[in-house]
Design an enzyme around this catalytic site. Sequence first.
Site, PDB file in Angstrom:
ATOM      1  N   TRP A 100       0.772  -1.156   0.082  1.00  0.00           N
ATOM      2  CA  TRP A 100       0.067  -0.127  -0.011  1.00  0.00           C
ATOM      3  C   TRP A 100       0.834   1.132  -0.202  1.00  0.00           C
ATOM      4  O   TRP A 100       0.509   2.313  -0.579  1.00  0.00           O
ATOM      5  CB  TRP A 100      -0.959  -0.135   1.179  1.00  0.00           C
ATOM      6  CG  TRP A 100      -1.951  -1.348   1.088  1.00  0.00           C
ATOM      7  CD1 TRP A 100      -1.721  -2.178   2.067  1.00  0.00           C
ATOM      8  CD2 TRP A 100      -2.859  -1.677  -0.029  1.00  0.00           C
ATOM      9  NE1 TRP A 100      -2.562  -3.352   1.630  1.00  0.00           N
ATOM     10  CE2 TRP A 100      -3.316  -3.004   0.543  1.00  0.00           C
ATOM     11  CE3 TRP A 100      -3.176  -1.002  -1.058  1.00  0.00           C
ATOM     12  CZ2 TRP A 100      -4.404  -3.610  -0.222  1.00  0.00           C
ATOM     13  CZ3 TRP A 100      -4.356  -1.415  -2.013  1.00  0.00           C
ATOM     14  CH2 TRP A 100      -4.741  -2.840  -1.283  1.00  0.00           C
ATOM     15  N   ASP A 167      -1.061   6.930   6.404  1.00  0.00           N
ATOM     16  CA  ASP A 167      -2.217   6.056   6.029  1.00  0.00           C
ATOM     17  C   ASP A 167      -2.234   5.193   7.428  1.00  0.00           C
ATOM     18  O   ASP A 167      -1.432   4.233   7.475  1.00  0.00           O
ATOM     19  CB  ASP A 167      -1.815   5.245   4.945  1.00  0.00           C
ATOM     20  CG  ASP A 167      -2.826   4.236   4.685  1.00  0.00           C
ATOM     21  OD1 ASP A 167      -3.984   4.100   5.363  1.00  0.00           O
ATOM     22  OD2 ASP A 167      -2.704   3.376   3.509  1.00  0.00           O
ATOM     23  N   LYS A 191     -11.476  -1.889   8.929  1.00  0.00           N
ATOM     24  CA  LYS A 191     -10.624  -2.608   9.588  1.00  0.00           C
ATOM     25  C   LYS A 191     -11.227  -2.411  11.223  1.00  0.00           C
ATOM     26  O   LYS A 191     -11.612  -3.389  11.937  1.00  0.00           O
ATOM     27  CB  LYS A 191      -9.411  -2.044   9.568  1.00  0.00           C
ATOM     28  CG  LYS A 191      -8.875  -1.837   8.293  1.00  0.00           C
ATOM     29  CD  LYS A 191      -8.456  -3.206   7.410  1.00  0.00           C
ATOM     30  CE  LYS A 191      -7.700  -2.999   6.143  1.00  0.00           C
ATOM     31  NZ  LYS A 191      -7.541  -4.162   5.406  1.00  0.00           N
TER      32      LYS A 191
END
Length: 355
Positions: A100, A167, A191
């Site tokens: 990511w 992030d 999440k």
Amino acid sequence: MKHNFGAGPGILPHEVLKQASEAVIDFNGTGLSLLEISHRSKEFEAVLDEAVSLVKELFNVPEGYSVLFLQGGASTQFALAPYNLLPEGGKAAYVETGVWANKALKEAKYFGEVQVVASSKEANFTYIPKDFEIPADASYIHITSNNTIYGTQLREFFKSPIPVVCDMSSDIFSRVVNVADFGLIYAGAQKNMGPAGVTLVIVKDDLLGKTGRKIPAMFNYQTQIEGGSMYNTPPVFAIYVSMLTLKWLKAKGGVPAIEQENITKARVLYEEIDRNPLFKAVAAIEDRSKMNVCFVMENPELEKPFLKLAEERGIVGIKGHRSVGGFRASIYNALPISSIYVLIDVMQEFAEKNK
């Protein structure tokens, strides 16, 4: 009973799911479904206001920051962060700690120069780079706080002479952080905070409007701030479930309380992995994630039989990502420690059968 160790969308509190399911039929006695009420109604505006208020309270967001609930996932933020913060002809610094982070830096290259100041790619991202130099002439430095695929986590955040963009998709609200140390925090909800479909953005207001470029309204943080996250129709259901999850977290004692639970959950699982002769963790000890525990078997031929036994015991979602193999136990906020002990029992049972 199922024990959900899925990496995302991840487990949500049962009481949140129950309340959300009721709201789908009749939202707060309106006689209408949450899915069909107007986002401009006073009922939903109250939901959004409460969600923003809870974020500010739980994360101790200081004055001078705006809280947004946007769409497009964290992947859209890979582009929107540099679009809004990187001036024409400017440079941004990136730390590459996984898939990511790599995707984020690739997106940033559309808007300016990208300097990768540190990377652990050569070791398949099994550790977090440290002691790297932060370029003072960069507009910001981008980091990924937790790496779901590889099971690594930035345990402590560094002080930076330039704004930090982070992030936090896979560990948002799992531990106490000092928001004032960041210029921009973003996180996909799926999440720890809610269902897929909404993304949290916390941005320092005085960083905006300085790129020298024209930004389309939907992609402009300033437009979204002025519109109160409702420049267009927001993801009503996802915001509502996120609000309920934040209320659940507050009732548990907030982020400090859940952090202690997460420390305990991770500790007991890693202790079993280190003790059990059949298993071994893949991440460097000092960088082990408290959210995503990645481990493999000393004998890869035993992985399928172990996975089969785990599934028979109601354990789901532990198959590892193809980049790492083995297993990945995602132990997000809503996963009870009782599920950890079920997994540990299965690991011990399997070890007894395969001495």
